[in-house]
Design a protein around this motif. Sequence first.
Motif, short mmCIF file in Angstrom:
data_model
loop_
_atom_site.label_atom_id
_atom_site.label_comp_id
_atom_site.label_asym_id
_atom_site.label_seq_id
_atom_site.Cartn_x
_atom_site.Cartn_y
_atom_site.Cartn_z
N ALA A 115 0.70 -1.06 0.06
CA ALA A 115 0.22 0.09 -0.03
C ALA A 115 0.92 1.24 -0.16
O ALA A 115 0.46 2.21 -0.71
N GLY A 116 1.85 1.25 0.50
CA GLY A 116 2.81 2.46 0.59
C GLY A 116 3.58 2.54 -0.56
O GLY A 116 4.26 3.69 -0.79
N GLU A 117 3.57 1.62 -1.55
CA GLU A 117 4.40 1.91 -3.00
C GLU A 117 3.55 2.10 -4.15
O GLU A 117 4.01 2.89 -5.06
N ILE A 118 2.11 1.55 -4.06
CA ILE A 118 1.50 1.59 -5.20
C ILE A 118 0.63 2.92 -5.61
O ILE A 118 0.26 3.07 -6.73
N PHE A 119 0.69 3.58 -4.47
CA PHE A 119 -0.32 5.01 -4.73
C PHE A 119 0.67 6.16 -5.12
O PHE A 119 1.76 6.20 -4.83
N PRO A 120 0.11 6.79 -6.07
CA PRO A 120 1.19 8.20 -6.61
C PRO A 120 1.42 9.06 -5.47
O PRO A 120 0.18 8.91 -4.27
N ALA A 121 2.29 9.86 -5.42
CA ALA A 121 2.63 10.70 -4.25
C ALA A 121 1.54 11.57 -3.71
O ALA A 121 1.44 11.89 -2.63
N HIS A 122 0.73 11.95 -4.76
CA HIS A 122 -0.43 13.19 -4.14
C HIS A 122 -1.49 12.63 -3.66
O HIS A 122 -2.24 13.21 -2.79
N PHE A 141 -3.30 -13.60 -10.38
CA PHE A 141 -3.63 -13.04 -11.47
C PHE A 141 -3.57 -11.40 -11.72
O PHE A 141 -3.47 -11.07 -12.77
N PHE A 142 -3.71 -10.95 -10.53
CA PHE A 142 -4.05 -9.24 -10.55
C PHE A 142 -2.90 -8.38 -9.88
O PHE A 142 -2.80 -7.35 -10.04
N MET A 143 -2.15 -8.89 -9.10
CA MET A 143 -1.16 -8.43 -8.11
C MET A 143 0.11 -8.17 -8.95
O MET A 143 0.54 -9.08 -9.65
N LYS A 144 0.67 -6.86 -9.35
CA LYS A 144 1.93 -6.67 -10.04
C LYS A 144 2.83 -6.57 -9.13
O LYS A 144 3.05 -6.04 -7.69
N GLU A 145 4.27 -7.32 -9.45
CA GLU A 145 5.60 -7.22 -8.60
C GLU A 145 6.08 -5.71 -8.60
O GLU A 145 6.22 -5.36 -9.79
N THR A 146 6.41 -5.27 -7.38
CA THR A 146 7.00 -4.11 -7.25
C THR A 146 8.48 -4.15 -6.84
O THR A 146 9.11 -3.17 -6.50
N LYS A 147 8.81 -5.48 -6.53
CA LYS A 147 10.32 -5.61 -5.87
C LYS A 147 11.32 -4.96 -6.48
O LYS A 147 11.27 -5.07 -7.88
N GLY A 148 12.10 -4.28 -6.11
CA GLY A 148 13.28 -3.55 -6.57
C GLY A 148 12.96 -2.38 -7.44
O GLY A 148 13.92 -1.85 -8.13
N LEU A 149 11.75 -1.83 -7.67
CA LEU A 149 11.49 -0.70 -8.36
C LEU A 149 11.35 0.44 -7.45
O LEU A 149 10.96 0.36 -6.25
N THR A 150 11.45 1.69 -7.98
CA THR A 150 11.30 2.94 -7.38
C THR A 150 9.89 3.19 -7.62
O THR A 150 9.29 2.59 -8.10
N LEU A 151 9.60 4.41 -6.63
CA LEU A 151 8.19 4.69 -6.61
C LEU A 151 7.91 5.22 -8.07
O LEU A 151 6.71 5.16 -8.31
N GLU A 152 8.98 6.08 -8.71
CA GLU A 152 8.63 6.49 -10.01
C GLU A 152 8.41 5.22 -11.03
O GLU A 152 7.57 5.53 -11.96
N GLU A 153 9.07 4.06 -10.92
CA GLU A 153 8.94 3.06 -11.96
C GLU A 153 7.73 2.49 -11.36
O GLU A 153 7.18 1.83 -12.45
N ILE A 154 7.40 2.42 -10.24
CA ILE A 154 5.88 1.60 -10.01
C ILE A 154 4.76 2.56 -10.81
O ILE A 154 3.87 1.97 -10.96
#
Length: 246
Positions: free
Chosen positions: A142-149, A201-214
């Motif tokens: 949850a702390g990774e997938i939302f945009p900053a604003h 099926f629906f969860m995207k992997e965010t391991k090793g990505l920056t917030l901008e890349e996410i």
Amino acid sequence: MPVDSHEVSREFVEIKTSLDEEGGKMREATWKECLKPGIFQTVGLSGADASLFATGIYGIVKLIFTAISLLFVIDKIGRRWAHVGGGAWMSVMMFILASVLATHPPKEGEGVSSASIAMCVLIYLYVIAYTGSWGPGPWIYAGEIFPAHVRSYGVAFGAATQWLFNFMVTRVTPQIIHDIGWKTFIVFASLCFGMSVFTFFFMKETKGLTLEEIDQLFGLSDMEQFHNDVERRMTKLEGLDPVMKT
């Protein structure tokens, strides 16, 4: 009517007494329902044994394996596979627990049987899977997938919904166990299996990505435009006086 009259004073005392009694009943009900180690009692433990397994040992196991998960698991195998594997493991433990409870139900006055011990082990194996995946994992995700604003709002909403469902499960589980017994764990197993399938099926992997890349991963920004903007700003920065860079 004067504020210091007998009628006003009596009304005030009655209101205060009523509120105090209602508050006492609510505190008593909440304490009994939330802290009662009902799951361990269901599998054959009672009294001090149930309290020990539900609070002391359970808390230690959860603390240890949550720390292990955060330090060594989620960043190594990734968020997606941690949730997929954790949900599958939890589902299997609940199915086995339901089977053992259905075939070897605890009998009153029998004491702690080998089946009860086996079911306690299954509960702790479930907890290990939970603390390695669905316990800490959603907080990280949850702390990774939302945009900053909107990140603060998204995380706050996620926390609120989690505590809402915690409350609901705490309230309804004792009644469900009372009504359908061992089938309760079939319900839990099915839900865990559904969670595992959903994340596969629906969860995207965010391991090793920056917030901008996410942000790019979820289509919140154009990847080509993003890289062009980065290069343009880097070029501009490199052309500045070294003093101005700092």
